[in-house]
Each structure stands twice: as structure tokens, then as C-alpha cells.
Design a protein around this motif. Structure first.
Motif, PDB file in Angstrom:
ATOM      1  N   ALA A  10     -14.851  -0.679  41.145  1.00 54.03           N
ATOM      2  CA  ALA A  10     -13.275  -0.791  40.250  1.00 54.03           C
ATOM      3  C   ALA A  10     -13.819  -0.900  38.411  1.00 54.03           C
ATOM      4  CB  ALA A  10     -12.571  -2.122  40.468  1.00 54.03           C
ATOM      5  N   PRO A  11     -13.253   0.219  37.941  1.00 58.54           N
ATOM      6  CA  PRO A  11     -13.933  -0.096  36.726  1.00 58.54           C
ATOM      7  C   PRO A  11     -12.906  -0.877  36.357  1.00 58.54           C
ATOM      8  CG  PRO A  11     -13.205   2.500  36.637  1.00 58.54           C
ATOM      9  CD  PRO A  11     -12.385   1.258  38.234  1.00 58.54           C
ATOM     10  N   GLY A  12     -13.238  -1.476  34.591  1.00 56.18           N
ATOM     11  CA  GLY A  12     -12.853  -2.781  33.677  1.00 56.18           C
ATOM     12  C   GLY A  12     -11.584  -2.185  33.306  1.00 56.18           C
ATOM     13  N   TYR A  13     -10.869  -3.048  32.591  1.00 58.60           N
ATOM     14  CA  TYR A  13      -9.887  -3.333  31.868  1.00 58.60           C
ATOM     15  C   TYR A  13     -10.116  -3.816  30.755  1.00 58.60           C
ATOM     16  CZ  TYR A  13      -7.310  -1.430  35.777  1.00 58.60           C
ATOM     17  OH  TYR A  13      -7.269  -0.791  37.164  1.00 58.60           O
ATOM     18  N   LYS A  14      -9.617  -3.182  29.545  1.00 61.05           N
ATOM     19  CA  LYS A  14      -9.549  -3.819  28.005  1.00 61.05           C
ATOM     20  C   LYS A  14      -8.142  -4.697  27.980  1.00 61.05           C
ATOM     21  CE  LYS A  14     -13.759  -2.657  26.754  1.00 61.05           C
ATOM     22  NZ  LYS A  14     -14.610  -3.671  26.872  1.00 61.05           N
ATOM     23  N   ASP A  15      -8.258  -5.944  27.086  1.00 61.37           N
ATOM     24  CA  ASP A  15      -7.641  -7.167  27.137  1.00 61.37           C
ATOM     25  C   ASP A  15      -5.751  -6.755  28.239  1.00 61.37           C
ATOM     26  OD1 ASP A  15      -6.260  -8.881  25.506  1.00 61.37           O
ATOM     27  OD2 ASP A  15      -5.171  -7.935  24.068  1.00 61.37           O
ATOM     28  N   TYR A  16      -6.495  -6.476  29.358  1.00 59.20           N
ATOM     29  CA  TYR A  16      -4.893  -6.144  30.325  1.00 59.20           C
ATOM     30  C   TYR A  16      -3.777  -4.775  29.849  1.00 59.20           C
ATOM     31  CZ  TYR A  16      -6.254 -11.045  29.811  1.00 59.20           C
ATOM     32  OH  TYR A  16      -7.091 -12.453  30.639  1.00 59.20           O
ATOM     33  N   ASN A  17      -4.458  -4.214  29.518  1.00 58.59           N
ATOM     34  CA  ASN A  17      -3.008  -3.648  29.424  1.00 58.59           C
ATOM     35  C   ASN A  17      -2.355  -3.395  28.053  1.00 58.59           C
ATOM     36  OD1 ASN A  17      -5.577  -1.116  30.230  1.00 58.59           O
ATOM     37  ND2 ASN A  17      -4.282  -0.024  31.997  1.00 58.59           N
ATOM     38  N   ILE A  18      -2.710  -4.062  27.674  1.00 54.81           N
ATOM     39  CA  ILE A  18      -1.138  -4.585  27.247  1.00 54.81           C
ATOM     40  C   ILE A  18      -0.995  -3.429  25.955  1.00 54.81           C
ATOM     41  CG2 ILE A  18      -0.227  -6.272  24.880  1.00 54.81           C
ATOM     42  CD1 ILE A  18      -1.837  -8.278  26.383  1.00 54.81           C
ATOM     43  N   GLY A  19       0.020  -3.547  25.201  1.00 55.19           N
ATOM     44  CA  GLY A  19       1.136  -2.080  25.034  1.00 55.19           C
ATOM     45  C   GLY A  19       1.271  -1.091  25.716  1.00 55.19           C
ATOM     46  N   LYS A  20       0.328  -0.626  27.076  1.00 54.48           N
ATOM     47  CA  LYS A  20       0.969   0.357  27.854  1.00 54.48           C
ATOM     48  C   LYS A  20       2.277   0.216  28.920  1.00 54.48           C
ATOM     49  CE  LYS A  20      -3.934   2.268  27.828  1.00 54.48           C
ATOM     50  NZ  LYS A  20      -4.585   2.786  29.208  1.00 54.48           N
ATOM     51  N   LYS A  21       2.963   0.754  29.388  1.00 53.59           N
ATOM     52  CA  LYS A  21       3.770   0.718  29.705  1.00 53.59           C
ATOM     53  C   LYS A  21       3.382   1.402  32.020  1.00 53.59           C
ATOM     54  CE  LYS A  21       6.490   0.193  26.775  1.00 53.59           C
ATOM     55  NZ  LYS A  21       7.592  -1.514  26.108  1.00 53.59           N
ATOM     56  N   GLY A  22       3.384  -0.007  32.244  1.00 49.61           N
ATOM     57  CA  GLY A  22       2.959  -0.254  34.044  1.00 49.61           C
ATOM     58  C   GLY A  22       2.855  -1.150  34.387  1.00 49.61           C
ATOM     59  N   TYR A  23       2.716  -0.997  35.641  1.00 52.29           N
ATOM     60  CA  TYR A  23       2.460  -2.515  36.656  1.00 52.29           C
ATOM     61  C   TYR A  23       0.629  -2.184  36.886  1.00 52.29           C
ATOM     62  CZ  TYR A  23       7.545  -2.755  35.860  1.00 52.29           C
ATOM     63  OH  TYR A  23       8.303  -3.389  35.836  1.00 52.29           O
ATOM     64  N   PHE A  24      -0.045  -3.447  37.092  1.00 55.87           N
ATOM     65  CA  PHE A  24      -1.100  -3.686  37.577  1.00 55.87           C
ATOM     66  C   PHE A  24      -0.426  -4.257  39.732  1.00 55.87           C
ATOM     67  CE2 PHE A  24      -2.769  -5.023  33.576  1.00 55.87           C
ATOM     68  CZ  PHE A  24      -3.679  -3.971  34.261  1.00 55.87           C
ATOM     69  N   TRP A  25      -1.127  -2.916  40.610  1.00 55.15           N
ATOM     70  CA  TRP A  25      -0.568  -3.089  41.491  1.00 55.15           C
ATOM     71  C   TRP A  25      -1.949  -3.881  42.673  1.00 55.15           C
ATOM     72  CZ3 TRP A  25       3.084   1.298  44.532  1.00 55.15           C
ATOM     73  CH2 TRP A  25       4.056   1.917  43.803  1.00 55.15           C
ATOM     74  N   ARG A  26      -1.335  -4.031  43.837  1.00 54.02           N
ATOM     75  CA  ARG A  26      -2.382  -4.744  44.663  1.00 54.02           C
ATOM     76  C   ARG A  26      -1.405  -4.965  46.254  1.00 54.02           C
ATOM     77  NH1 ARG A  26      -1.807 -11.167  44.526  1.00 54.02           N
ATOM     78  NH2 ARG A  26       0.016 -10.922  45.328  1.00 54.02           N
ATOM     79  N   SER A  27      -2.936  -4.564  47.353  1.00 52.90           N
ATOM     80  CA  SER A  27      -2.151  -4.346  48.276  1.00 52.90           C
ATOM     81  C   SER A  27      -1.571  -5.321  48.850  1.00 52.90           C
ATOM     82  CB  SER A  27      -3.325  -4.406  49.046  1.00 52.90           C
ATOM     83  OG  SER A  27      -4.666  -5.830  48.759  1.00 52.90           O
ATOM     84  N   VAL A  28      -1.215  -5.786  50.113  1.00 52.62           N
ATOM     85  CA  VAL A  28       0.198  -6.508  50.544  1.00 52.62           C
ATOM     86  C   VAL A  28      -0.154  -6.139  52.481  1.00 52.62           C
ATOM     87  CG1 VAL A  28       2.300  -7.155  51.612  1.00 52.62           C
ATOM     88  CG2 VAL A  28       1.553  -6.276  48.632  1.00 52.62           C
TER      89      VAL A  28
END
Length: 359
Positions: free
Chosen positions: A145-163
Motif C-alpha cells: 500500500a503506497p504511502g501518501y504525502k501530507d494526506y493528499n491535501i489540496g486534492k479533491k476526493g476521499y480516503f476510502w475504507r472497508s466496511v
């Protein structure tokens, strides 16, 4: 997941692992015979006040509401006729924006990163979602699972999680990706991504239908060898529709239950049903059977029972179950059938012998 042996397949794991990491504790549970509970400081379903669930991956954000049918009186859930069918065990949902993830990671840092994996400690979250450190998905191949830089702030979208509404279901292990990014206005193209049908099947369990209360004639006691008439008046049962929507997507579905038949089980082999199959179908006006009228005692009812032996202190248990035909429609003109469902009730029936008078 950091620190766990790759040989431990998620499909076969049956133990609990608490893995000490540089910035916190990664907690993973097994799908079967867990006996060790999560640590007391574990997540319990916290929200940000706007309904976004941060901590628990056992609570779906799908919104369900009834849009058609009765909402009062005694009601219950349907039982699928196909005993092998069940709603989806798991799927993915949008859960946090970049800004929400930043706030959560740096002020709380304890919550589920997937159905079977909990990260407790800010370091785990900041390492992966702020500082770009790769991690492992909790799947059979331990994919990266590749990491992210600064939580992707500035990008439009969402972090998705399993339910997974029931994380003890072995099939919930099919959703092994840890929380991942998805651009806005799109649904991820990954296995177990939600669809309109996912929502329709989720809504199946939310359908509440009225109790099966049938009318009998004669009332009180039946008589040996004389038919008991059974009917349901027009309007007793109405279609029920529930609508499910997944926030921050365009996914929606409506699941509809329509009554189609009444099935009778007399509670004894010493009885005859009308029709012989015990299946009374609905009439064109949504009623079942024909109301009893004076003089009908010797006639054969279109829906009813003749008891051949009297009860002796213990009443027969008459079971009446209505079959409901289930269909759905949803986003993009999708739709189709779902397994029929039934709802059953039981009522006492006392049967007396024919009384004769000698003169």
C-alpha cells in the motif's frame, strides 16, 4: 500491516496479533476463533459530529429510509427463501477528506484502517498518510500500500475504507485493503467496490413488513371436518420500498417487497389445506381468499383448512407465512430481482368435535 509475517494469510488467520511499531500499536484480529479482546483503548465508533465515522469499520455510512408502505404497527424483517443467500459481507466506502484525515491522525490516531486492522497511535497514521511510508494491505498476498504525502491535501476526493457490518463473517476478509485514496466523483475499480446492487442488498435487511395476521371463520374454535375459512382483506398488505444512498457517491438503490402468496401449515398432519399445496395466492385487488358468509359452512373455501381430529387440551399451532417478491432499481437504470422473502407468524387453533343432540 507492519511487522506481521507474510506467511500468515488473512484467509487462514485465527489468532490475534498486537504488533508494536515505532509510532504505535497495530491491532489485527483473526476471522474465526478469536479469544483475546482489543485493548481497552481501542476504537468505539467515534464520529466528527457530521456523521463521518472515523474509528469503527463495522458501521456503514449507507443511509436507508422507507419511502413506501406502512410505518406503524407490528413489523419485522424478512427471511430469504434462499437460505444460501446473504447480503454482501464487506465493501468499501468514502470515509474522510484529506483535511479530516489530517485532523484525525494528528489529534486522535486510534481507529480502524480496515475491517480487521486497527492502528492505535499517531505515528502509524502520520508515517503512512503524511510522510509517505509504504505499508501492507491485509490481504492474502500482503500487497504493498503506497504511502501518501501530507494526506493528499489540496486534492479533491476521499480516503476510502472497508466496511463489514459483521466482522465475524469469514467473507469479510475479502476486503483487505487498508484505507486508500480515490479521486472525487468516482468509485474505485477494485474488488468489492460498492455498486447500486450492493446498496439494494444491504437494504434487504432494512425492509420492515407487517405481521401476518389472518382472519378465520368460524372464530374461536374450528370444528372437525368443517372447513375453516381464511382470508386477508384488500389493503392488509402493501408494497414496502426502502431507499439506500451512499454519501459522497452517486450510488443509490430502492428495494421493494411485494406480497405474492400466503402459505398455511395447519400444525398437524390430521388436516387438509385449500388449496392442497397450502399456497393461497393474492387476488387482483391484493386480497387473499374470500370472506366467509352465512351459509358457506359446507362449501370449500378458496383458502382455508379442514381439521380432521379435535385438539385435546393442546391447541394446534397454525403457521401462516406471507411470501414477498423482492426487486430493486438503482443508479444508471440498474435493477433486477433479489431472493423472495417470507415472514411467519403462529397462532393457536382449538378444534372441537361436532356436537350432536339426541331427542
Amino acid at each position: 500491516m507492519s511487522g506481521l509475517s507474510p506467511q500468515w494469510s488473512s484467509a487462514a488467520a485465527a489468532a490475534v496479533a498486537l504488533v508494536l511499531c515505532g509510532g504505535g500499536v497495530a491491532y489485527a484480529d483473526g476471522p474465526a476463533d478469536n479469544t483475546t479482546p482489543p485493548p481497552p483503548s481501542g476504537p468505539s465508533g467515534n464520529t466528527d459530529g457530521k456523521g463521518n465515522i472515523y474509528a469503527s469499520a463495522t458501521h456503514s455510512q449507507i443511509k436507508v429510509r422507507q419511502v413506501k408502505g406502512p410505518t406503524t404497527g407490528k413489523r419485522g424483517n424478512l427471511t430469504p427463501v434462499d437460505t444460501n443467500w446473504k447480503p454482501p459481507a464487506c465493501w468499501y466506502e468514502p470515509v474522510m477528506t484529506p483535511e479530516q484525515l489530517k485532523k484525525f491522525s494528528e489529534t486522535d490516531g486510534s481507529g480502524d484502517v480496515g475491517v480487521h486492522e486497527t492502528w492505535i497511535g499517531k505515528g502509524l497514521w502520520t508515517d503512512h498518510y503524511r510522510d509517505g511510508k509504504p505499508d501492507k494491505n491485509f490481504d492474502d498476498t500482503w500487497s504493498v500500500a503506497p504511502g501518501y504525502k501530507d494526506y493528499n491535501i489540496g486534492k479533491k476526493g476521499y480516503f476510502w475504507r472497508s466496511v463489514a457490518p459483521d466482522d465475524t463473517d469469514p467473507d469479510s476478509w475479502d476486503c483487505g485493503r487498508i484505507m486508500f485514496w480515490q479521486d472525487g466523483n468516482t468509485v474505485p475499480k477494485v474488488p468489492n467496490a460498492p455498486t447500486a446492487k450492493t446498496l439494494a442488498e444491504y437494504a434487504y435487511d432494512q425492509v420492515k413488513i407487517p405481521n401476518t395476521e389472518i382472519e378465520l371463520k368460524p372464530e374461536g374454535k374450528s370444528t372437525v371436518n368443517l372447513p375453516t375459512w381464511i382470508w386477508l382483506d384488500k389493503g392488509t398488505f402493501q408494497e414496502v420500498t426502502v431507499r439506500a444512498e451512499l454519501p459522497n457517491t452517486d450510488l443509490w438503490a430502492e428495494t421493494t417487497a411485494k406480497p405474492v402468496a400466503l402459505h398455511l401449515e395447519p400444525g398437524t398432519d390430521d388436516a387438509e389445506t385449500f388449496p392442497a399445496s397450502g399456497e393461497c395466492t393474492f387476488n387482483d385487488d391484493a386480497s387473499i381468499g374470500t370472506p366467509y358468509k352465512t351459509g358457506d359452512a359446507d362449501k370449500t373455501p378458496p383458502c382455508g383448512i379442514t381439521y380432521l381430529r379435535a385438539t385435546n387440551g393442546q391447541p394446534y399451532q397454525l403457521k401462516a407465512s406471507v411470501t414477498w417478491q423482492i426487486t430493486w432499481e438503482g443508479t444508471g437504470g440498474t435493477g433486477g430481482p433479489l431472493p423472495n422473502g417470507t415472514f411467519e407468524t403462529t397462532q393457536d387453533i382449538n378444534v372441537q368435535e361436532i356436537q350432536s343432540i339426541n331427542r
